[in-house]
Write an enzyme that holds these catalytic residues in place. Sequence first.
Site, PDB file in Angstrom:
ATOM      1  N   PHE A 110      13.849  -8.126 -48.446  1.00  0.00           N
ATOM      2  CA  PHE A 110      13.379  -9.742 -49.583  1.00  0.00           C
ATOM      3  C   PHE A 110      11.233  -9.326 -49.077  1.00  0.00           C
ATOM      4  O   PHE A 110      11.452  -8.956 -47.346  1.00  0.00           O
ATOM      5  CB  PHE A 110      13.892 -10.981 -49.088  1.00  0.00           C
ATOM      6  CG  PHE A 110      12.887 -12.263 -49.705  1.00  0.00           C
ATOM      7  CD1 PHE A 110      13.206 -12.130 -50.891  1.00  0.00           C
ATOM      8  CD2 PHE A 110      11.438 -12.362 -49.250  1.00  0.00           C
ATOM      9  CE1 PHE A 110      12.083 -13.363 -51.248  1.00  0.00           C
ATOM     10  CE2 PHE A 110      10.466 -13.443 -50.332  1.00  0.00           C
ATOM     11  CZ  PHE A 110      11.746 -14.300 -51.191  1.00  0.00           C
ATOM     12  N   ASP A 126      13.123  -8.439 -60.517  1.00  0.00           N
ATOM     13  CA  ASP A 126      14.519  -8.179 -59.040  1.00  0.00           C
ATOM     14  C   ASP A 126      15.728  -8.172 -60.388  1.00  0.00           C
ATOM     15  O   ASP A 126      16.203  -7.030 -61.102  1.00  0.00           O
ATOM     16  CB  ASP A 126      14.825  -9.524 -58.618  1.00  0.00           C
ATOM     17  CG  ASP A 126      15.898  -9.502 -57.187  1.00  0.00           C
ATOM     18  OD1 ASP A 126      16.407  -8.314 -57.382  1.00  0.00           O
ATOM     19  OD2 ASP A 126      16.149 -10.663 -57.225  1.00  0.00           O
ATOM     20  N   ARG A 179       1.763 -15.863 -49.290  1.00  0.00           N
ATOM     21  CA  ARG A 179       0.547 -15.458 -50.001  1.00  0.00           C
ATOM     22  C   ARG A 179      -0.414 -14.003 -49.492  1.00  0.00           C
ATOM     23  O   ARG A 179      -0.905 -13.672 -51.295  1.00  0.00           O
ATOM     24  CB  ARG A 179       0.616 -15.455 -51.455  1.00  0.00           C
ATOM     25  CG  ARG A 179       1.858 -16.345 -52.020  1.00  0.00           C
ATOM     26  CD  ARG A 179       1.271 -17.845 -52.893  1.00  0.00           C
ATOM     27  NE  ARG A 179       2.712 -18.353 -53.807  1.00  0.00           N
ATOM     28  CZ  ARG A 179       3.436 -18.223 -54.185  1.00  0.00           C
ATOM     29  NH1 ARG A 179       3.974 -16.687 -54.883  1.00  0.00           N
ATOM     30  NH2 ARG A 179       4.357 -18.740 -55.188  1.00  0.00           N
ATOM     31  N   GLU A 237       4.084  -8.830 -63.553  1.00  0.00           N
ATOM     32  CA  GLU A 237       4.320  -9.659 -62.717  1.00  0.00           C
ATOM     33  C   GLU A 237       4.625  -8.564 -61.250  1.00  0.00           C
ATOM     34  O   GLU A 237       4.009  -8.077 -61.052  1.00  0.00           O
ATOM     35  CB  GLU A 237       5.352  -9.763 -63.687  1.00  0.00           C
ATOM     36  CG  GLU A 237       6.929  -9.852 -62.886  1.00  0.00           C
ATOM     37  CD  GLU A 237       6.580 -11.394 -62.790  1.00  0.00           C
ATOM     38  OE1 GLU A 237       6.126 -11.991 -61.443  1.00  0.00           O
ATOM     39  OE2 GLU A 237       8.118 -12.816 -62.985  1.00  0.00           O
ATOM     40  N   ASP A 238       4.682  -9.814 -60.650  1.00  0.00           N
ATOM     41  CA  ASP A 238       4.814  -9.635 -59.255  1.00  0.00           C
ATOM     42  C   ASP A 238       6.143  -8.470 -58.838  1.00  0.00           C
ATOM     43  O   ASP A 238       6.010  -7.328 -58.244  1.00  0.00           O
ATOM     44  CB  ASP A 238       4.927 -10.469 -58.096  1.00  0.00           C
ATOM     45  CG  ASP A 238       5.981 -11.524 -58.565  1.00  0.00           C
ATOM     46  OD1 ASP A 238       6.940 -11.459 -59.257  1.00  0.00           O
ATOM     47  OD2 ASP A 238       6.245 -12.660 -57.515  1.00  0.00           O
TER      48      ASP A 238
END
Length: 175
Positions: A151, A102, A164, A98-99
């Site tokens: 963020f 959170d 991206r 996963e990136d």
Amino acid sequence: MAHKLTPFITAEQIAKRVGELGKEVAESYEGKDSLVCICVLKGAFLFFSDIIRKIDRDIEVDFVRLASYGSATSRGDDIVFSKDLEVSIEGKDVLVIEDIVDTGHSMDFLLNVLRMRNPKSLKICSLIDKHERREKKVTVDFAGFKLSDGFIVGYGLDYAERYRELDGIYELSTE
Ligand code: IMP
Ligand code: MG
């Protein structure tokens, strides 16, 4: 409002860490057969393509996509499994790549779906672990970088589908 991008992790730092993580993963699954690496689209696509080439062993590769309704930076409660796996994971060791984890809501949802398919083991590798923001009990087994808040975009991570393509990771703010 214009976006300001502040350099946070360089492409060189990412490459170094991804190499280390790939080695760590390979070592931890040494002697096991049938490791399935699952890419969580879209955010993990660059991280996934880099790390699987650093995991020096035989693997199977597949993709899932989760979609959630909500604003661009916060998570709504409605998570949809919008692209399913095509390989069977029953009786296999499974690593979800996963990136960012959170709040953990997306990963919690995904793990519950995957658990019902009886994998032999189920672990998480995430490029970024925002562990202090966790609302669900989700533990990242292999974490690239830890982040407490903010963020970030780049290297696959987006803000409303933008940024991206950047090769480093940047902190996004508005000015
Ligand atoms: P969670 O359900 O709150 O854990 O949200 C995880 C997902 O939200 C990640 O897989 C990302 O797609 C997205 N996300 C969370 N934080 C960021 C960020 O800082 N930048 C870009 N996407 C993020
Ligand atoms: Mg994601």
